[in-house]
Design a protein around this motif. Structure first.
Motif: not given
Length: 277
Positions: A225, A229, A243-244, A247, A249, A262-263, A265-266, A269-270
């Motif tokens: 992951l 990213i 970032v990970v 989240c 993860l 979960e995607f 959340r990423l 965040a981005l």
């Protein structure tokens, strides 16, 4: 450019390879598709690719109104003649990918269609445009249906699975063998039902970003992951780790194990503005 002469009134237009036409003829499957839409007596049904009208006949008998979109000019003429005495039927000639489905319906609607296999995914995503249909029932290639409904970690789970399941529930309803069609396709098919989620995993304003991110991530599906990213978002290792971690993860997880939420959340965040997080 050569033009075909229209079929005589007493003869059905022949299938055309250029449009990927395989006409569904099995009455049990036709009934199952119509049944899967539920009670449409007070609803507008938009049909993609009505063909010769086998499913359309069932929809017209049940729905308040039917809007059928057909790209084949010969079939358009056939359908308009077939339903000339039915004021609740509109036959629209054109490419479904160039049409706003909600505008054609003129209000809330449900969607049905025997989707041409060569443009299945573009049509499914086109139908996800807001406002979405209250329900959609598709006849698609079996492999595509399995990908649409696959859970995280499944061998068929991928970008199509994630992008759909973030905003809709997908139900695999039944397998359809080649003999149900004329002419028979070379693969098995399946009926799937798609219903908007009460609460989507991703906000409407981030859906485009979400789809692009998911597609890019599955292009790196064997990577961990943090590497995903770093590559997709052009971040250095430290920022990608932040970032990970933010989240919640696993930095060693791979895209094929992440849920749609979960995607999401990423992506937030981005890409989300601070006020919308």
């Amino acid at each position: 450019m050569r033009h075909r002469s229209p079929a005589p009134p007493n003869r059905l237009p022949a299938p055309r390879k250029r449009f990927g036409q395989h006409f569904l003829t099995d009455t049990r499957v036709l009934d199952a598709i119509a049944d899967a839409l539920g009670d449409v007596s007070e609803k507008i049904v938009v049909e993609i690719g009505p063909g010769r009208g086998a499913l359309t006949d069932r929809l017209v008998a049940r729905a308040a109104r039917v809007v059928a979109i057909e790209v084949d000019r010969d079939l358009v003429q056939h359908l308009r003649a077939r339903y000339a005495d039915r004021p609740n039927v509109e036959i629209v000639e054109g490419d479904v990918l160039t049409r706003n489905l909600a505008e054609l319906a003129g209000g809330p609607y449900v969607l049905a269609g025997n989707v041409p296999y060569y443009i299945t995914t573009p049509i499914i995503f086109h139908a996800l445009a807001l406002p979405r249909p209250d329900k959609a029932v598709y006849l698609v290639q079996k492999e595509v249906a399995e990908r649409m409904a696959a859970p995280p970690g499944d061998k068929t789970y991928g970008a199509l699975s994630v992008n759909l399941q973030a905003v809709v529930d997908v139900e695999y309803l039944r397998k359809v063998l080649p003999g149900a069609f004329n002419p028979p396709p070379a693969v098995d098919s399946a009926v799937v039902r798609v219903t908007p989620k009460p609460a989507s995993a991703i906000e409407p304003e981030l859906e485009e970003r979400y789809r692009s991110f998911v597609l890019a991530a599955f292009g790196l599906r064997r990577k961990q992951l943090v590497r995903v990213i770093r590559t997709v978002a052009s971040l250095d290792a430290e920022r990608a780790q932040e970032v990970v971690a933010g989240c919640g993860l696993d930095p060693m997880a791979r895209p094929e194990t992440l849920t749609p939420a979960e995607f999401a959340r990423l992506v937030r965040a981005l890409y989300a503005a601070p006020s919308s997080r």
